[in-house]
Design a protein around this motif. Sequence first.
Motif, short mmCIF file in Angstrom:
data_model
loop_
_atom_site.label_atom_id
_atom_site.label_comp_id
_atom_site.label_asym_id
_atom_site.label_seq_id
_atom_site.Cartn_x
_atom_site.Cartn_y
_atom_site.Cartn_z
N LEU A 16 0.84 -1.21 0.00
CA LEU A 16 0.00 0.00 0.00
C LEU A 16 0.86 1.25 0.00
O LEU A 16 0.53 2.25 -0.65
CB LEU A 16 -0.91 -0.02 1.23
CG LEU A 16 -2.03 1.03 1.28
CD1 LEU A 16 -3.00 0.85 0.11
CD2 LEU A 16 -2.79 0.91 2.61
N VAL A 18 -4.31 7.20 -1.75
CA VAL A 18 -4.87 6.03 -1.08
C VAL A 18 -6.15 6.44 -0.35
O VAL A 18 -6.15 7.43 0.39
CB VAL A 18 -3.86 5.43 -0.08
CG1 VAL A 18 -4.49 4.32 0.73
CG2 VAL A 18 -2.64 4.92 -0.83
N ASP A 30 -10.24 4.15 3.90
CA ASP A 30 -10.50 2.83 4.45
C ASP A 30 -9.28 1.91 4.40
O ASP A 30 -8.95 1.28 5.41
CB ASP A 30 -11.68 2.18 3.72
CG ASP A 30 -13.01 2.85 4.08
OD1 ASP A 30 -13.02 3.67 5.02
OD2 ASP A 30 -14.03 2.55 3.43
N PRO A 31 -8.58 1.77 3.26
CA PRO A 31 -7.37 0.94 3.27
C PRO A 31 -6.30 1.47 4.22
O PRO A 31 -5.60 0.69 4.86
CB PRO A 31 -6.89 0.99 1.81
CG PRO A 31 -8.11 1.33 1.02
CD PRO A 31 -8.90 2.22 1.90
N LEU A 35 -7.25 0.35 7.64
CA LEU A 35 -6.95 -1.06 7.83
C LEU A 35 -5.46 -1.28 8.07
O LEU A 35 -5.06 -2.15 8.86
CB LEU A 35 -7.40 -1.87 6.61
CG LEU A 35 -8.92 -2.02 6.44
CD1 LEU A 35 -9.23 -2.72 5.12
CD2 LEU A 35 -9.51 -2.82 7.60
#
Length: 219
Positions: A180, A189, A192-193, A196
Motif C-alpha cells: 500500500l 490512497v 478505508d485501506p 486497515l
Amino acid sequence: MLLMTCAMAAFILLRGNLNQKSSRTFYLFAGLWFMIVLALSRNFGATILAFGFIPLLWFLSAQIQVRIAAGLMSFFLIFPALRQTEVITFERFVDVVGQISTDRQGSFMHRLNNEKRFLERLSEKPVTGWGIWGRWRVRDAETGEDISTSDSRWASILGERGWFGFLTYFGLMIAPVILLLRTLRRRQVPMDPAGLAMILCAIALYQINTNTIGALRPV
C-alpha cells in the motif's frame, strides 16, 4: 485486541460517513461504546494503543497513516534484535508502570526477565529456532521443569522457528502495508485501506506484549 480493533474500525467508518447523519450517529455511538468497554476491561496495552491510534485515524490524512503504519511495523520486525542487543531497554518504562500499579510493575518485570531468557536460548539456534513441542522454552537444569512464561507472540515464534520463521510469519502482516505504501507513488490512497493498515499496525504492536494470535499458529 478485539475491542481495540472494533473501536478503531468504528472511527474509521465514522470519518468516511460524516456526511450521512444516520450512519455518523451509529458509528460514533459504536466507537465510544467500544472505547468505554475497553477502558473498563483494564487491559493496559490495548487501551493505550486504542487511545493513541484513534486520534491519528481521525486527524491525519490517509497518506500519512500508511507511512506511519509501515514505519511502526518495520520497527516491530527488528524489535527482537534491538532487545537482544539491548539497544532498547525498559527501565524508565518500568518506573512509569510502577507509578500506575505496583502489581503491573512486578508482572512487567517478570515478562522482561522471561524474554531475556528466551533470547539467550535463541542465540544457540537463531536461524531456524528449536522447533515445536516446547523445546524453545527455558527449563531447570536439574529437574527439567519449565521455568519460563511466554506472554509475547514474537518470543514464541522466534523460539520455535528462529529468525527465518519470525520474518516469514509476521512478514505476511506487514506485506500488504508495504504494498500500500508503494501505491502512494502513483495515486492517492483512500481512507478505508489506510485505516486497515493502521489496524494491522496496532495488532502487530500488541504482539510485543501479548500472545493474542497464538490460535492462528501455522501447522
